[in-house]
Scaffold this active site. Structure first.
Site, PDB file in Angstrom:
ATOM      1  N   HIS A   1       0.892  -1.072   0.075  1.00 59.54           N
ATOM      2  CA  HIS A   1      -0.020  -0.128   0.125  1.00 59.54           C
ATOM      3  C   HIS A   1       0.831   1.439  -0.064  1.00 59.54           C
ATOM      4  O   HIS A   1       1.446   1.659   1.137  1.00 59.54           O
ATOM      5  CB  HIS A   1      -0.807  -0.017   1.149  1.00 59.54           C
ATOM      6  CG  HIS A   1      -1.709   1.204   1.282  1.00 59.54           C
ATOM      7  ND1 HIS A   1      -3.030   1.065   1.665  1.00 59.54           N
ATOM      8  CD2 HIS A   1      -1.863   2.517   0.670  1.00 59.54           C
ATOM      9  CE1 HIS A   1      -3.862   2.309   1.860  1.00 59.54           C
ATOM     10  NE2 HIS A   1      -2.860   2.942   1.202  1.00 59.54           N
TER      11      HIS A   1
ATOM     12  N   HIS B   1       1.343   5.391  -1.691  1.00 61.95           N
ATOM     13  CA  HIS B   1       1.043   6.590  -2.633  1.00 61.95           C
ATOM     14  C   HIS B   1       2.364   7.263  -3.182  1.00 61.95           C
ATOM     15  O   HIS B   1       3.259   7.578  -2.185  1.00 61.95           O
ATOM     16  CB  HIS B   1       0.382   7.711  -1.620  1.00 61.95           C
ATOM     17  CG  HIS B   1      -0.714   7.144  -1.206  1.00 61.95           C
ATOM     18  ND1 HIS B   1      -1.900   7.156  -1.764  1.00 61.95           N
ATOM     19  CD2 HIS B   1      -0.950   6.384   0.010  1.00 61.95           C
ATOM     20  CE1 HIS B   1      -3.122   6.660  -1.147  1.00 61.95           C
ATOM     21  NE2 HIS B   1      -2.492   6.265   0.009  1.00 61.95           N
TER      22      HIS B   1
ATOM     23  N   LYS C   1      -9.218  -0.671  -6.205  1.00 59.80           N
ATOM     24  CA  LYS C   1      -8.982  -0.046  -4.981  1.00 59.80           C
ATOM     25  C   LYS C   1     -10.485   0.665  -4.792  1.00 59.80           C
ATOM     26  O   LYS C   1     -10.898   1.443  -5.542  1.00 59.80           O
ATOM     27  CB  LYS C   1      -8.269   0.986  -4.912  1.00 59.80           C
ATOM     28  CG  LYS C   1      -7.893   1.907  -3.751  1.00 59.80           C
ATOM     29  CD  LYS C   1      -7.575   1.258  -2.559  1.00 59.80           C
ATOM     30  CE  LYS C   1      -7.796   1.940  -1.102  1.00 59.80           C
ATOM     31  NZ  LYS C   1      -6.665   2.498  -0.527  1.00 59.80           N
TER      32      LYS C   1
ATOM     33  N   HIS D   1     -10.459   0.897   1.438  1.00 58.28           N
ATOM     34  CA  HIS D   1     -10.300   1.977   2.585  1.00 58.28           C
ATOM     35  C   HIS D   1     -11.511   1.670   3.221  1.00 58.28           C
ATOM     36  O   HIS D   1     -12.605   2.146   2.811  1.00 58.28           O
ATOM     37  CB  HIS D   1     -10.203   3.321   1.837  1.00 58.28           C
ATOM     38  CG  HIS D   1     -10.056   4.036   2.892  1.00 58.28           C
ATOM     39  ND1 HIS D   1      -8.991   4.796   2.999  1.00 58.28           N
ATOM     40  CD2 HIS D   1     -10.812   4.704   3.987  1.00 58.28           C
ATOM     41  CE1 HIS D   1      -8.982   5.748   4.159  1.00 58.28           C
ATOM     42  NE2 HIS D   1     -10.097   5.584   4.846  1.00 58.28           N
TER      43      HIS D   1
ATOM     44  N   HIS E   1      -4.590  -0.803   6.024  1.00 61.92           N
ATOM     45  CA  HIS E   1      -4.250   0.293   7.229  1.00 61.92           C
ATOM     46  C   HIS E   1      -5.297  -0.023   8.365  1.00 61.92           C
ATOM     47  O   HIS E   1      -5.833   0.816   8.836  1.00 61.92           O
ATOM     48  CB  HIS E   1      -4.193   1.794   6.803  1.00 61.92           C
ATOM     49  CG  HIS E   1      -5.243   2.164   5.803  1.00 61.92           C
ATOM     50  ND1 HIS E   1      -6.576   2.119   5.968  1.00 61.92           N
ATOM     51  CD2 HIS E   1      -5.127   2.793   4.612  1.00 61.92           C
ATOM     52  CE1 HIS E   1      -7.338   2.515   5.012  1.00 61.92           C
ATOM     53  NE2 HIS E   1      -6.343   3.068   4.133  1.00 61.92           N
TER      54      HIS E   1
ATOM     55  N   ASP F   1       1.290   2.604   3.621  1.00 60.14           N
ATOM     56  CA  ASP F   1       0.669   4.091   3.363  1.00 60.14           C
ATOM     57  C   ASP F   1       1.396   5.157   3.280  1.00 60.14           C
ATOM     58  O   ASP F   1       0.722   6.074   3.857  1.00 60.14           O
ATOM     59  CB  ASP F   1      -0.693   3.871   4.205  1.00 60.14           C
ATOM     60  CG  ASP F   1      -1.695   4.594   3.716  1.00 60.14           C
ATOM     61  OD1 ASP F   1      -1.903   5.177   2.615  1.00 60.14           O
ATOM     62  OD2 ASP F   1      -2.727   4.839   4.510  1.00 60.14           O
TER      63      ASP F   1
HETATM   64  O1  DOR Z   1      -4.078   9.492   5.544  1.00 62.61           O
HETATM   65  C1  DOR Z   1      -4.205   8.878   4.373  1.00 62.61           C
HETATM   66  N1  DOR Z   1      -3.699   9.639   3.308  1.00 62.61           N
HETATM   67  N2  DOR Z   1      -4.982   8.068   4.176  1.00 62.61           N
HETATM   68  C2  DOR Z   1      -5.533   7.522   3.054  1.00 62.61           C
HETATM   69  O2  DOR Z   1      -6.294   6.571   2.787  1.00 62.61           O
HETATM   70  C3  DOR Z   1      -4.930   8.309   1.670  1.00 62.61           C
HETATM   71  C4  DOR Z   1      -3.779   8.937   2.050  1.00 62.61           C
HETATM   72  C5  DOR Z   1      -3.521  10.002   0.911  1.00 62.61           C
HETATM   73  O3  DOR Z   1      -3.664   9.737  -0.429  1.00 62.61           O
HETATM   74  O4  DOR Z   1      -2.976  10.995   1.299  1.00 62.61           O
HETATM   75 ZN    ZN Z   2      -3.567   5.021   1.248  1.00 64.62          ZN
END
Ligand code: DOR
Ligand code: ZN
Length: 349
Positions: free
Chosen positions: A14, A16, A100, A137, A176, A249
């Site tokens: 997971h 980003h 997702k 999520h 998460h 995450d």
């Molecule tokens: O805290 C988070 N930030 N939770 C998420 O599910 C997405 C992520 C984000 O993209 O910044």
């Molecule tokens: Zn995330």
């Protein structure tokens, strides 16, 4: 005392990495230690088609430092309008590893998320048939009367429980994990359900965020919860149980977006991720379980082979950078545990 461990190269299930300058600035932190990562699709606009997925994968690969054999695993952002044929073709062609599901409004860039769970039934049925994983999520966010600390529990009861019954062959990941209820639910539904665990949900409770000054950098979704929840999450990670695996995450944001009047959710932990897990497992006397959590349980849930290479960590102090510079208007992203002494260092792999 163990001062050095060698294990199968880990994956991040997971992650980003965003796009543009941010992508170019952060990708190397994950590519240097991890074999693969599930790349989240919550860009603006989101990655909803095969064409988007292919184009985004090229940009991600272009940001991977030369010489790295890191492999991004792309995901398709589920909306009310997602076409089951598009998803199935993307899976068959190796563009998408998973889909997702963001409930609308649950977190950063979830405005296009699912509003009507009836509408996604054909997609879920097709995924069940073709063996494609659904990443969730798991927070009920559309109903404003649900307390933000209860969103995970309400989602499980209202959405996930019916999904596990309606699609018994659909393999899912509750991402998460942030609560004891979530951890217990994954355990009860394994192996249909797996759960990823972040370093910060293992390490922090809501007091860390709110009890002595407000720390906006600890604001994330799902929000940090009580100490009992943190303990259950940490215990699950170090248990070695097959249904729990690593998902950082890591979610970088420009500093201005974190410190705005309405700040956004997300912690950027990629620069210290595997080292922080090692520290937490070490402190719990469970270093022998780190390999299962970081490198074996995830691939097994996805039906993939573990990585071929290895990674070696040593007990050695270094100071984490406080921030990472981002060229252009975004300027910088603040690093989780930045400025702290990090007790473990990757020395090979
Ligand atoms: O805290 C988070 N930030 N939770 C998420 O599910 C997405 C992520 C984000 O993209 O910044
Ligand atoms: Zn995330």
């Amino acid at each position: 005392m163990t001062d050095r461990i060698t294990m199968v190269k880990p994956d991040d299930w997971h992650l980003h990495v965003r796009d543009g300058e941010m992508l170019r600035s952060v990708m190397g932190f994950t590519a240097r230690h991890f074999g693969r990562a599930i790349i989240m699709p919550n860009l603006v606009p989101p990655v909803t088609t095969i064409a988007h997925g292919l184009a985004y994968r090229s940009r991600v690969l272009a940001a991977v430092p030369e010489g790295s054999d890191f492999q991004p695993l792309m995901t398709c952002y589920l909306t009310d309008e997602t076409d089951a044929d598009e998803v199935a073709r993307g899976f068959a062609e190796g563009v998408f590893t998973a889909v997702k599901l963001y409930p609308v409004g649950a977190t950063t860039n979830s405005a296009h998320g699912v509003t009507d769970f009836e509408k996604i039934r054909p997609v879920l049925a097709r995924m069940e048939k073709i063996g494609m994983r659904l990443l969730i999520h798991g927070e009920e966010a559309a109903d404003a009367s649900v307390d933000v600390f209860d969103r995970e529990a309400v989602f499980i009861e209202k959405r996930l429980e019916p999904m596990t019954r309606d699609y018994p062959g659909l393999r899912m990941v509750l991402e998460h994990l942030s609560s004891k209820i979530g951890v217990d639910y994954v355990r009860a539904k394994a192996p249909q359900l797996g759960g990823t665990i972040t370093p910060y949900h293992m390490e922090l409770n809501r007091n860390h965020m709110l009890a002595s000054g407000i720390r906006p950098y600890f604001y994330c979704m799902p929000i940090l919860k009580r100490e009992g929840d943190r303990m259950a999450v940490a215990q699950a990670a170090i248990s070695g149980e097959a249904c729990f695996f690593l998902g950082t995450d890591s979610a970088p944001h420009p500093v201005a977006a974190k410190l705005a009047v309405c700040g956004c959710a997300g912690l950027f932990n990629a620069p210290v991720a595997i080292e922080t897990y090692a520290k937490l497992f070490d402190e719990a006397g469970a270093l022998d379980k780190l390999e299962a959590f970081a490198a074996l349980n995830g691939p097994a849930h996805y039906g993939l082979a573990p990585n071929a290479g290895t990674i070696t960590l040593e007990r050695a102090d270094w100071i984490a950078p406080e921030e990472v510079a981002i060229p252009g208007p975004e300027q910088r992203a603040i690093v989780y545990r930045g400025g702290e002494t990090i007790q473990w260092r990757v020395v090979a792999g």
